[in-house]
Structures are given as structure tokens and as C-alpha cells.
Design an enzyme around this catalytic site. Structure first.
Site, short mmCIF file in Angstrom:
data_model
loop_
_atom_site.label_atom_id
_atom_site.label_comp_id
_atom_site.label_asym_id
_atom_site.label_seq_id
_atom_site.Cartn_x
_atom_site.Cartn_y
_atom_site.Cartn_z
CG HIS A 120 -11.29 -2.93 -40.22
ND1 HIS A 120 -10.44 -2.36 -41.19
CD2 HIS A 120 -10.94 -2.30 -39.34
CE1 HIS A 120 -9.66 -1.38 -40.77
NE2 HIS A 120 -10.17 -1.23 -39.65
CB SER A 191 -1.85 3.45 -47.20
OG SER A 191 -2.88 3.40 -46.65
#
Ligand SMILES: [Zn+2]
Length: 250
Positions: A120, A191
Site C-alpha cells: 500500500h 485479519s
């Protein structure tokens, strides 16, 4: 902490030659980096989703840069934790080690990791909006807002993947190539639900790699992981590393 699982993880890593680690917000949160989502991300009256977009930058680059200045200041104040330190050490523990992160805070580099695959982007890197050139700039505060490219005078933007933007193809290509070729992939503090990062352990597993998960909570990956360790990475990774070193010396 479950000693049997620590032992199992160390056994899996013991014979591994090609290892990939994928890290997410959890490892940064342990160091005190806010998620910048939800209540943590509120700055003035804006939410992250309103500022981290190409449209917001086009409409008001100074506003977006002021928000990044605030974030850079908060990130500059934190230090890598023992989990980051172990991952930096593992660069030389295995024949091949690829560190892939969803985090933009640069904490892996601060811990000593080189050549991190930053899915990112990185909050300490600036990109020329005209030429696409990327430069590192750790100045805080920046001398002028918005910063301009010293080569061509165009606006510089944070080298960050914003909402609505695709991930960099070359970066993604490196991440998938490493995942397809590894013996073991660790997912740490993530997650494992946001694609394409969530696809990396699945890709690795499909190619025969074993999966080690380190996360305080169960995730969708837990059931298919070979070893799933519950807890903060800053506690779990040093324990696995200690056991791994003992096994290798035995
Ligand atoms: Zn330029």
C-alpha cells in the site's frame, strides 16, 4: 502462550528455505500506530475515507497534505517492536526471505528490514504526480505544503495507494511470485480478509506451502493454517525465534 504451538511453528520453519511473511495493521498497532480508520482516523471533522482519495487530493491538495503531516508526525513518534526486530533478523536466517506488508508506516525498515514489499506504499515516500518518480523524504514538517517536485515543479503526493486506486502491478507481482515459490508463509497481525493481500496465503498454500498464522484473534485463515498462534506478534515471534535457534543448534 501455547508452548506446543510455538514448538510446532519452529519445527515448520526449521527446514524451510524460502519463507514469506505478510504483515498487517496488528503489528503496527502493537507499536502504537493508530489504524487511521474509524475513530482513530478522525482528523478535524474528516474521516480517512474522505481524504485518502485521488478526488480529495485534486480538490484540495493542501488539506490532504495537512492530514498526512499529522499522520507522519504520529508515526515518527513510534518505534518498532520485538516482532519487527525478529522479522528483520530473519532476512539472514533463511536462504530466501520476503517481507510483504500492508502497512505504510515504514516500521519494518526502521527495524532493519531491507527491500520490503509495501503493498500500500509508504508514508515517508513522495511521488511526482507528473513523472511518477518516487523519493524518500522523512522531513517533518515538510518545508512547504503542498510539496513540489524539484525536477519538474509538479505537485508531489504521498506514495500511498488510496481508496479507489489499484495496487501497483510490479509490487503485487513480486508478492505473488514470492508466495507461489515459498515453503512457508507467515501471516502476522492481519485479519486476512482484504484482497488481494488475503489471496497471498491461499496462493502459497495452493502451491504447497505451509501457513503459520500469528494474530490475537481467529481469522478466516485460522482453520486452514498449519499452525495458528494466538497473541501479539511482539511476544509470539521472539518466542518462535528463540525456539527455532535452539532447534538449529541442536
Ligand atoms: Zn516531477
Amino acid at each position: 502462550m501455547d508452548d506446543d504451538k510455538i514448538e510446532a511453528a519452529a519445527e515448520v520453519l526449521r527446514g524451510a528455505e524460502r519463507v514469506v511473511a505478510l504483515t498487517g495493521a496488528g503489528i503496527s498497532a502493537e507499536s502504537g500506530v493508530p489504524t487511521f480508520r474509524g475513530p482513530d482516523g478522525l482528523w478535524k471533522t474528516y474521516r480517512a475515507e474522505e481524504l485518502a482519495t485521488p478526488e480529495a487530493f485534486q480538490a484540495d491538495p493542501v488539506l490532504v497534505w495537512e492530514w498526512y503531516e499529522w499522520r507522519r508526525g504520529r508515526v515518527a513518534a513510534v518505534e518498532p517492536n520485538p516482532g519487527h526486530i525478529v522479522l528483520a533478523r530473519w532476512q539472514t536466517t533463511f536462504r530466501s526471505f520476503t517481507l510483504i506488508t500492508q502497512n505504510v508506516d515504514g516500521l519494518h525498515a526502521k527495524a532493519g528490514s531491507a527491500d520490503v514489499v509495501e503493498l500500500h506504499g509508504n508514508i515517508w515516500k513522495l511521488r511526482c504526480t507528473a513523472e511518477g518518480t518516487v523519493t524518500e523524504n522523512r522531513a517533518h514538517p515538510l518545508p512547504e505544503l503542498p510539496p513540489r517536485c524539484p525536477a519538474c515543479g509538479a505537485l508531489l503526493r504521498p506514495h500511498i495507494v488510496w481508496f479507489g486506486e489499484p495496487l501497483d502491478r510490479a509490487t503485487l507481482g513480486r508478492a505473488f511470485a514470492a508466495s507461489e515459490a515459498c515453503d512457508v508463509i507467515l501471516t502476522i497481525g492481519t485479519s486476512a480478509v482484504v484482497h488481494p493481500a488475503a489471496s497471498l496465503p491461499l496462493t502459497a498454500a495452493a502451491a504447497g506451502a505451509r501457513v503459520i498464522e500469528v494474530n490475537p484473534e481467529p481469522t478466516p485463515l485460522t482453520l486452514s493454517a498449519h499452525v495458528s498462534l494466538r497473541g501479539p506478534s511482539g511476544v509470539i515471534l521472539p518466542a518462535v525465534d528463540e525456539r527455532l535457534r535452539a532447534l538449529r543448534q541442536a
